[in-house]
Design a protein around this motif. Structure first.
Motif, PDB file in Angstrom:
ATOM      1  N   VAL A 315     -73.320  38.182  10.854  1.00  0.00           N
ATOM      2  CA  VAL A 315     -74.005  38.187   9.561  1.00  0.00           C
ATOM      3  C   VAL A 315     -72.994  38.366   8.431  1.00  0.00           C
ATOM      4  O   VAL A 315     -73.085  37.723   7.382  1.00  0.00           O
ATOM      5  CB  VAL A 315     -75.069  39.307   9.498  1.00  0.00           C
ATOM      6  N   VAL A 316     -72.003  39.235   8.658  1.00  0.00           N
ATOM      7  CA  VAL A 316     -71.023  39.553   7.623  1.00  0.00           C
ATOM      8  C   VAL A 316     -69.847  38.572   7.674  1.00  0.00           C
ATOM      9  O   VAL A 316     -69.294  38.320   8.748  1.00  0.00           O
ATOM     10  CB  VAL A 316     -70.509  40.998   7.784  1.00  0.00           C
ATOM     11  N   TRP A 317     -69.480  38.056   6.472  1.00  0.00           N
ATOM     12  CA  TRP A 317     -68.387  37.099   6.361  1.00  0.00           C
ATOM     13  C   TRP A 317     -67.428  37.565   5.258  1.00  0.00           C
ATOM     14  O   TRP A 317     -67.809  38.309   4.360  1.00  0.00           O
ATOM     15  CB  TRP A 317     -68.920  35.701   6.013  1.00  0.00           C
ATOM     16  N   CYS A 318     -66.193  37.114   5.351  1.00  0.00           N
ATOM     17  CA  CYS A 318     -65.187  37.485   4.357  1.00  0.00           C
ATOM     18  C   CYS A 318     -65.461  36.767   3.039  1.00  0.00           C
ATOM     19  O   CYS A 318     -65.549  35.538   2.989  1.00  0.00           O
ATOM     20  CB  CYS A 318     -63.789  37.134   4.863  1.00  0.00           C
ATOM     21  N   GLY A 319     -65.599  37.528   1.945  1.00  0.00           N
ATOM     22  CA  GLY A 319     -65.871  36.935   0.647  1.00  0.00           C
ATOM     23  C   GLY A 319     -64.646  36.323  -0.005  1.00  0.00           C
ATOM     24  O   GLY A 319     -64.752  35.658  -1.032  1.00  0.00           O
ATOM     25  N   GLU A 320     -63.459  36.541   0.582  1.00  0.00           N
ATOM     26  CA  GLU A 320     -62.223  36.001   0.015  1.00  0.00           C
ATOM     27  C   GLU A 320     -61.924  34.591   0.535  1.00  0.00           C
ATOM     28  O   GLU A 320     -61.563  33.697  -0.216  1.00  0.00           O
ATOM     29  CB  GLU A 320     -61.048  36.931   0.345  1.00  0.00           C
ATOM     30  N   CYS A 321     -62.056  34.394   1.848  1.00  0.00           N
ATOM     31  CA  CYS A 321     -61.688  33.090   2.427  1.00  0.00           C
ATOM     32  C   CYS A 321     -62.811  32.428   3.204  1.00  0.00           C
ATOM     33  O   CYS A 321     -62.670  31.297   3.664  1.00  0.00           O
ATOM     34  CB  CYS A 321     -60.467  33.240   3.339  1.00  0.00           C
ATOM     35  N   GLY A 322     -63.946  33.116   3.404  1.00  0.00           N
ATOM     36  CA  GLY A 322     -65.088  32.506   4.090  1.00  0.00           C
ATOM     37  C   GLY A 322     -65.046  32.617   5.594  1.00  0.00           C
ATOM     38  O   GLY A 322     -65.884  32.023   6.283  1.00  0.00           O
ATOM     39  N   SER A 323     -64.089  33.357   6.168  1.00  0.00           N
ATOM     40  CA  SER A 323     -64.028  33.534   7.618  1.00  0.00           C
ATOM     41  C   SER A 323     -65.045  34.577   8.068  1.00  0.00           C
ATOM     42  O   SER A 323     -65.423  35.473   7.310  1.00  0.00           O
ATOM     43  CB  SER A 323     -62.626  33.983   8.039  1.00  0.00           C
ATOM     44  N   LYS A 324     -65.475  34.449   9.328  1.00  0.00           N
ATOM     45  CA  LYS A 324     -66.394  35.439   9.879  1.00  0.00           C
ATOM     46  C   LYS A 324     -65.682  36.772  10.002  1.00  0.00           C
ATOM     47  O   LYS A 324     -64.526  36.838  10.451  1.00  0.00           O
ATOM     48  CB  LYS A 324     -66.904  34.984  11.242  1.00  0.00           C
ATOM     49  N   ALA A 325     -66.352  37.840   9.600  1.00  0.00           N
ATOM     50  CA  ALA A 325     -65.735  39.167   9.628  1.00  0.00           C
ATOM     51  C   ALA A 325     -65.773  39.742  11.037  1.00  0.00           C
ATOM     52  O   ALA A 325     -66.723  39.519  11.794  1.00  0.00           O
ATOM     53  CB  ALA A 325     -66.448  40.103   8.660  1.00  0.00           C
TER      54      ALA A 325
END
Length: 525
Positions: A315-325
């Motif tokens: 559900v959570v993704w990196c807001g900087e590069c769009g990768s899955k967290a």
């Protein structure tokens, strides 16, 4: 003193009519006693076909090797075909025997050895070699025809049965034949697997559960039925095979679970273009279709729960590069344990500076922010709608039409032309039916559950919420100064209108619309 090597062979082909090993041995020894020769050895090859090169036979081959040639002078067989049924192998052996100055005696052909040493005699031997070779061809043809006849019947032709079934001998029409029947224990395992997949479990999770329960694979169960120990490749005997993600996925996709017969990995079809049935189906058509939809959905989605506890994994993704967290737990500082969501791409890739956010903060923000903005949104699920594609079956029917015509032209139906016409008509009808079926690609479709996210949050566990957010297509992007949920919320009316436009089930939409109207979430405005 004449030193004699006795050679005996029996084929593994039950259709071959030949002397038994005991009969061959008795004839050879009786002749040896009559002639007063010394028997230096007996090369007995059991279950060896007549087309195997004599030099490659397990028992005879070593006697023909260079290091053993000095041990014998003459080679005796009861009949020529015990030496070989292949004309080329036979002649090569004859020339080899001449070259190495070896005598060959064939009991039912006393002039054999003398013929080896003249051109006219070798010509006769060549002609004699063609007889067993032609008989071998006839044996192979009969065997092939027998296999072909049985292939399109409900009989089981051998091998390891599909998981869920066991072989059973039945006495029918005066003959014993092998069929398949369901095994209640394996059927119970298959139904457990289906329930797990429908419940959203991964193939890996199902495999792990089967291994923990000690459920044996189809191969291990076959070994146990034969009284042999279980055996995992690369391990000692007694170590069972393990279920894997791949074996679970392959098994749950296998049409053999519907009782359909397969040959070389493909389903067999009868003259009417229908699958050949070898056993009772384990699943009904409805159960099978729902299972395949769940399997396909699991194959299509790339979101998987992995090691460790990650409440919002996927559900959570990196807001900087769009990768899955990624979720990082068990991080201790001053005796306190912390959890974080970090960029899954860092440090393997340079596109991101490595975002790291406290997990508790993210989960609290999701709880409050999501419900504040999306609480009244209807809960939807993305379901996989399997496509329809009869290309394989159509190709098989076309192939059978060509084969049927070839058989007709070769005279196979001269005595029964009506049968040919009926079979051809049935195959043509099935071909036209399949050709008229549209090819529809499998696709995702949203489905309303009848709940709002406010209602879901009130009664569901954190894992249920995580799964539902993924099913509904939501993602949370977090960064140093970023907290964003996508997609943007719609009004209930907008959601319903969009689902109608996308072809959602009309009856289901009407039921959900009425339910939402009664709760006050949908007005007439």
């Amino acid at each position: 003193m004449r030193r004699v090597l006795l050679v005996e062979r029996i084929s593994d082909d039950r259709n071959e009519k030949s002397d038994s090993i005991e009969s061959q041995d008795e004839k050879l020894r009786r002749q040896a006693e009559a002639e007063g020769v010394t028997i230096v050895g007996t090369a007995v090859d059991l279950s060896v076909s007549g087309d195997v090169d004599p030099f490659h036979r397990k028992s005879l081959g070593p006697w023909l090797a260079e290091e053993n040639l000095s041990k014998w002078d003459e080679l005796w067989v009861s009949t020529q075909d015990r030496l070989s049924r292949d004309d080329i192998h036979f002649l090569l052996f004859v020339f080899w025997a001449i070259e190495h100055n070896k005598s060959v005696m064939v009991l039912d052909d006393p002039g054999f050895n003398e013929q080896m040493h003249s051109r006219t005699g070798r010509l006769l031997l060549h002609a004699k070699g063609l007889g067993p070779a032609m008989e071998l061809d006839r044996i192979k043809a009969r065997t092939k025809d027998s296999h072909e006849r049985r292939r399109f019947t409900a009989r089981w032709t051998g091998g390891i049965p599909p998981f869920g079934y066991v072989p059973e001998s039945r006495f029918i029409d005066g003959k014993t034949a092998t069929y398949l029947k369901q095994d209640p224990d394996m059927v119970k395992v298959l139904r457990f697997m289906r329930e797990q997949i429908l419940d959203g479990q991964s193939f890996f999770a199902v495999a792990k559960a089967l291994n923990e329960k000690g459920e044996h694979t189809a191969r291990d169960r076959a070994r146990i039925r034969r009284g042999k120990p279980v055996h995992r490749r690369g391990a000692e005997e007694g170590v069972p095979e393990q279920w894997s993600e791949t074996t679970v996925k392959s098994l749950l996709r296998d049409p053999a679970l519907l009782g359909q017969k397969k040959h070389k990995g493909e389903v067999l079809y009868d003259s009417q273009g229908q699958p050949v049935m070898v056993a009772e189906p384990i699943f009904t058509d409805d159960e099978w279709q729902s299972l395949q939809a769940a399997v396909e959905a699991r194959v299509q989605t790339k979101v998987r729960r992995v090691n460790g506890t990650s409440p919002l994994y996927g559900v959570v993704w990196c807001g900087e590069c769009g990768s899955k967290a990624a979720h990082k737990g068990n991080i201790r500082s001053n005796g306190v344990e912390y959890r974080y969501y970090v960029c899954g791409a860092w440090p393997k890739e340079d596109r991101c500076r490595g975002v790291s956010i406290r997990a508790e903060e993210v989960e609290q923000w999701v709880e409050f922010y999501f419900l504040d903005r999306y609480g009244n949104q209807p809960v939807t699920e993305r379901v996989w709608v399997p496509g329809t594609d009869h290309s394989k079956e159509l190709a098989e029917v076309k192939r059978r039409i060509v084969l049927l015509r070839d058989n007709y032209e070769s005279g196979a139906y001269d005595d029964d032309p009506q049968s040919y016409k009926e079979r051809l008509h049935a195959l043509r009808t099935r071909r036209d039916e399949l050709a008229a079926e549209p090819v529809i690609e499998g696709h995702w479709q949203e489905k309303l559950t009848g709940q709002t996210f406010q209602e879901l949050w009130a009664g569901g566990s954190l894992e249920d919420k995580r799964k539902q957010l993924i099913k509904s297509g939501y993602r949370v992007e977090v960064g140093r100064k970023t907290f964003k949920v996508t997609p943007e919320p719609e009004s209930v009316a907008e959601t319903l209108e969009r689902l109608r436009a996308e072809g959602a089930d009309t009856e289901a939409l009407e039921e959900v619309t009425e339910a939402l109207r009664q709760t006050g979430l949908l007005t007439e405005e």
